[in-house]
Design a protein around this motif. Structure first.
Motif, PDB file in Angstrom:
ATOM      1  N   PHE A 185      -7.363   4.892   0.885  1.00 37.81           N
ATOM      2  CA  PHE A 185      -7.286   6.347   0.720  1.00 37.81           C
ATOM      3  C   PHE A 185      -5.920   6.707   0.142  1.00 37.81           C
ATOM      4  CE2 PHE A 185     -10.222   5.358   4.090  1.00 37.81           C
ATOM      5  CZ  PHE A 185     -11.294   6.219   3.886  1.00 37.81           C
ATOM      6  N   VAL A 186      -5.922   7.577  -0.865  1.00 41.80           N
ATOM      7  CA  VAL A 186      -4.660   7.939  -1.518  1.00 41.80           C
ATOM      8  C   VAL A 186      -3.869   8.907  -0.660  1.00 41.80           C
ATOM      9  CG1 VAL A 186      -5.610   7.564  -3.817  1.00 41.80           C
ATOM     10  CG2 VAL A 186      -5.742   9.843  -2.793  1.00 41.80           C
ATOM     11  N   THR A 187      -2.557   8.823  -0.778  1.00 41.49           N
ATOM     12  CA  THR A 187      -1.663   9.700  -0.012  1.00 41.49           C
ATOM     13  C   THR A 187      -0.930  10.685  -0.922  1.00 41.49           C
ATOM     14  OG1 THR A 187       0.134   8.074  -0.188  1.00 41.49           O
ATOM     15  CG2 THR A 187      -1.310   7.932   1.742  1.00 41.49           C
TER      16      THR A 187
ATOM     17  N   VAL B 193      -3.187   4.315   1.644  1.00 36.32           N
ATOM     18  CA  VAL B 193      -3.169   3.882   3.034  1.00 36.32           C
ATOM     19  C   VAL B 193      -4.513   3.245   3.353  1.00 36.32           C
ATOM     20  CG1 VAL B 193      -4.001   6.122   3.906  1.00 36.32           C
ATOM     21  CG2 VAL B 193      -2.705   4.601   5.417  1.00 36.32           C
ATOM     22  N   ILE B 194      -4.491   2.242   4.216  1.00 31.96           N
ATOM     23  CA  ILE B 194      -5.712   1.559   4.629  1.00 31.96           C
ATOM     24  C   ILE B 194      -6.111   2.090   5.996  1.00 31.96           C
ATOM     25  CG2 ILE B 194      -6.824  -0.675   4.967  1.00 31.96           C
ATOM     26  CD1 ILE B 194      -5.586  -0.188   2.182  1.00 31.96           C
ATOM     27  N   GLN B 195      -7.315   2.625   6.094  1.00 28.51           N
ATOM     28  CA  GLN B 195      -7.789   3.143   7.376  1.00 28.51           C
ATOM     29  C   GLN B 195      -9.302   3.045   7.453  1.00 28.51           C
ATOM     30  OE1 GLN B 195      -6.093   7.101   6.989  1.00 28.51           O
ATOM     31  NE2 GLN B 195      -8.064   7.954   6.368  1.00 28.51           N
TER      32      GLN B 195
ATOM     33  N   SER C 242      -4.126  -8.851  -1.577  1.00 26.31           N
ATOM     34  CA  SER C 242      -3.413  -7.584  -1.456  1.00 26.31           C
ATOM     35  C   SER C 242      -4.337  -6.509  -0.890  1.00 26.31           C
ATOM     36  CB  SER C 242      -2.899  -7.154  -2.832  1.00 26.31           C
ATOM     37  OG  SER C 242      -4.009  -6.872  -3.685  1.00 26.31           O
ATOM     38  N   TRP C 243      -3.793  -5.295  -0.745  1.00 25.17           N
ATOM     39  CA  TRP C 243      -4.584  -4.184  -0.212  1.00 25.17           C
ATOM     40  C   TRP C 243      -5.754  -3.832  -1.131  1.00 25.17           C
ATOM     41  CZ3 TRP C 243      -5.036  -0.172  -3.492  1.00 25.17           C
ATOM     42  CH2 TRP C 243      -4.038   0.032  -4.436  1.00 25.17           C
ATOM     43  N   GLY C 244      -5.719  -4.298  -2.357  1.00 28.26           N
ATOM     44  CA  GLY C 244      -6.801  -4.015  -3.292  1.00 28.26           C
ATOM     45  C   GLY C 244      -8.151  -4.508  -2.813  1.00 28.26           C
ATOM     46  N   ARG C 245      -8.146  -5.443  -1.852  1.00 27.49           N
ATOM     47  CA  ARG C 245      -9.406  -5.967  -1.305  1.00 27.49           C
ATOM     48  C   ARG C 245     -10.238  -4.889  -0.619  1.00 27.49           C
ATOM     49  NH1 ARG C 245      -9.368  -7.638   4.269  1.00 27.49           N
ATOM     50  NH2 ARG C 245     -10.602  -9.483   3.773  1.00 27.49           N
ATOM     51  N   TYR C 246      -9.589  -3.805  -0.250  1.00 26.32           N
ATOM     52  CA  TYR C 246     -10.306  -2.737   0.446  1.00 26.32           C
ATOM     53  C   TYR C 246     -10.912  -1.704  -0.494  1.00 26.32           C
ATOM     54  CZ  TYR C 246      -8.181  -4.555   4.701  1.00 26.32           C
ATOM     55  OH  TYR C 246      -7.799  -5.370   5.745  1.00 26.32           O
ATOM     56  N   THR C 247     -10.669  -1.860  -1.786  1.00 30.37           N
ATOM     57  CA  THR C 247     -11.319  -0.949  -2.722  1.00 30.37           C
ATOM     58  C   THR C 247     -12.764  -1.357  -2.868  1.00 30.37           C
ATOM     59  OG1 THR C 247     -10.650  -2.337  -4.596  1.00 30.37           O
ATOM     60  CG2 THR C 247      -9.188  -0.526  -4.008  1.00 30.37           C
ATOM     61  N   ASP C 248     -13.635  -0.377  -3.126  1.00 29.44           N
ATOM     62  CA  ASP C 248     -15.071  -0.682  -3.158  1.00 29.44           C
ATOM     63  C   ASP C 248     -15.649  -0.667  -4.557  1.00 29.44           C
ATOM     64  OD1 ASP C 248     -15.000   1.969  -3.742  1.00 29.44           O
ATOM     65  OD2 ASP C 248     -16.239   2.639  -2.069  1.00 29.44           O
TER      66      ASP C 248
ATOM     67  N   ALA D 251       0.821  -1.212   0.000  1.00 24.53           N
ATOM     68  CA  ALA D 251       0.000   0.000   0.000  1.00 24.53           C
ATOM     69  C   ALA D 251       0.855   1.262   0.000  1.00 24.53           C
ATOM     70  CB  ALA D 251      -0.933  -0.011   1.221  1.00 24.53           C
ATOM     71  N   ALA D 252       1.877   1.309   0.857  1.00 27.95           N
ATOM     72  CA  ALA D 252       2.718   2.510   0.950  1.00 27.95           C
ATOM     73  C   ALA D 252       3.411   2.805  -0.367  1.00 27.95           C
ATOM     74  CB  ALA D 252       3.739   2.336   2.072  1.00 27.95           C
ATOM     75  N   ALA D 253       3.965   1.774  -0.998  1.00 28.31           N
ATOM     76  CA  ALA D 253       4.664   1.962  -2.270  1.00 28.31           C
ATOM     77  C   ALA D 253       3.706   2.362  -3.384  1.00 28.31           C
ATOM     78  CB  ALA D 253       5.391   0.677  -2.653  1.00 28.31           C
ATOM     79  N   SER D 254       2.445   1.994  -3.246  1.00 27.87           N
ATOM     80  CA  SER D 254       1.442   2.321  -4.262  1.00 27.87           C
ATOM     81  C   SER D 254       0.788   3.674  -4.033  1.00 27.87           C
ATOM     82  CB  SER D 254       0.362   1.226  -4.290  1.00 27.87           C
ATOM     83  OG  SER D 254       0.921  -0.035  -4.596  1.00 27.87           O
ATOM     84  N   GLY D 255       1.145   4.334  -2.931  1.00 27.08           N
ATOM     85  CA  GLY D 255       0.606   5.665  -2.664  1.00 27.08           C
ATOM     86  C   GLY D 255      -0.767   5.658  -2.035  1.00 27.08           C
TER      87      GLY D 255
END
Length: 224
Positions: A107-109, A93-95, A216-222, A87-91
């Motif tokens: 959420f994008v950083t 964050v999961i919150q 991956s963190w992509g699971r948190y996208t809606d 997630a960090a390298a992709s810009g």
């Protein structure tokens, strides 16, 4: 006489084959256009539905090209949360989302342009049958085999043992496919009806990212 007859057949038979080839529909739209209910009231259009299904399955084999210059990463690298695809390298964050009922979100950083490649959606690649056994109405499906049931039981135990902080999917093992990313193109009602009851264990249908240890963190996208 025999020579002329033989020669005549040789001229006619290719013509018949060519006419037959020209008459064969090339697409589902052509079949539908040629169908009329007045020709045969008992015709339910199953021939057109079968052709449409074949064209649909052929379309699923056309994989999109990998958009980046480097080769796709190995699964272990793609799942490394601290690695180049994390997630960090992709810009991002999961919150927690503002609405607690939505759980966590991405959420994008940093600014990310429209159409940009952001990250990978990694999970378990499932066949259409396994997707249906996991998440949808099993009506019309053959009962799970011993091996399938073993995997289903292990999945339920694994997901339901997780806590929210560990990434337990909303709804646990009964999440209704909320983490499913479809690999299939848009289908008509006729094709959908077939796929929902298909016993085909070869058609790769989706990526299921419900399990945080396998996704991956992509699971948190809606927007799946």
């Amino acid at each position: 006489m025999n020579t002329r007859a033989s020669s005549k057949r040789g001229a006619i038979e290719p013509a018949k084959r060519q006419a037959s080839k020209r008459a064969r529909p090339a697409s589902w739209e052509e079949v539908r256009a040629n169908q009329t209910s007045s020709d045969d009231d008992s015709d339910d259009g199953s021939g057109a539905d079968e052709l449409e299904l074949r064209l649909f399955l052929a379309k699923t084999m056309r994989a999109d090209l990998w958009p980046l210059s480097q080769t796709p990463p190995a699964r272990s690298v793609a799942l490394d949360r601290a690695g180049p695809w994390g997630a960090a390298a992709s810009g991002v964050v999961i919150q927690d989302c503002e609405e607690s009922a939505k759980g966590k979100g991405v959420f994008v950083t940093r600014p990310i342009g429209s159409g940009s490649f952001v990250g990978l959606y990694v999970g378990e690649v499932c066949t259409q049958r396994m997707r249906n056994l996991r998440h949808y109405d099993r009506q019309g499906l053959h009962a799970p085999t011993v091996y399938e049931q073993r995997d289903l039981d292990a999945r339920m135990a694994r997901l339901d043992s997780l806590s929210a902080d560990q990434g337990k999917p909303a709804g646990g093992s009964h999440n209704g496919g909320a983490y499913v990313f479809s690999l299939l193109p848009e289908a008509s009602e006729a094709v959908e009806k077939h796929l929902e009851t298909a016993a085909n264990d070869e058609l790769l249908s989706c990526i299921d990212a419900e399990d945080p240890s396998r996704s991956s963190w992509g699971r948190y996208t809606d927007d799946h």
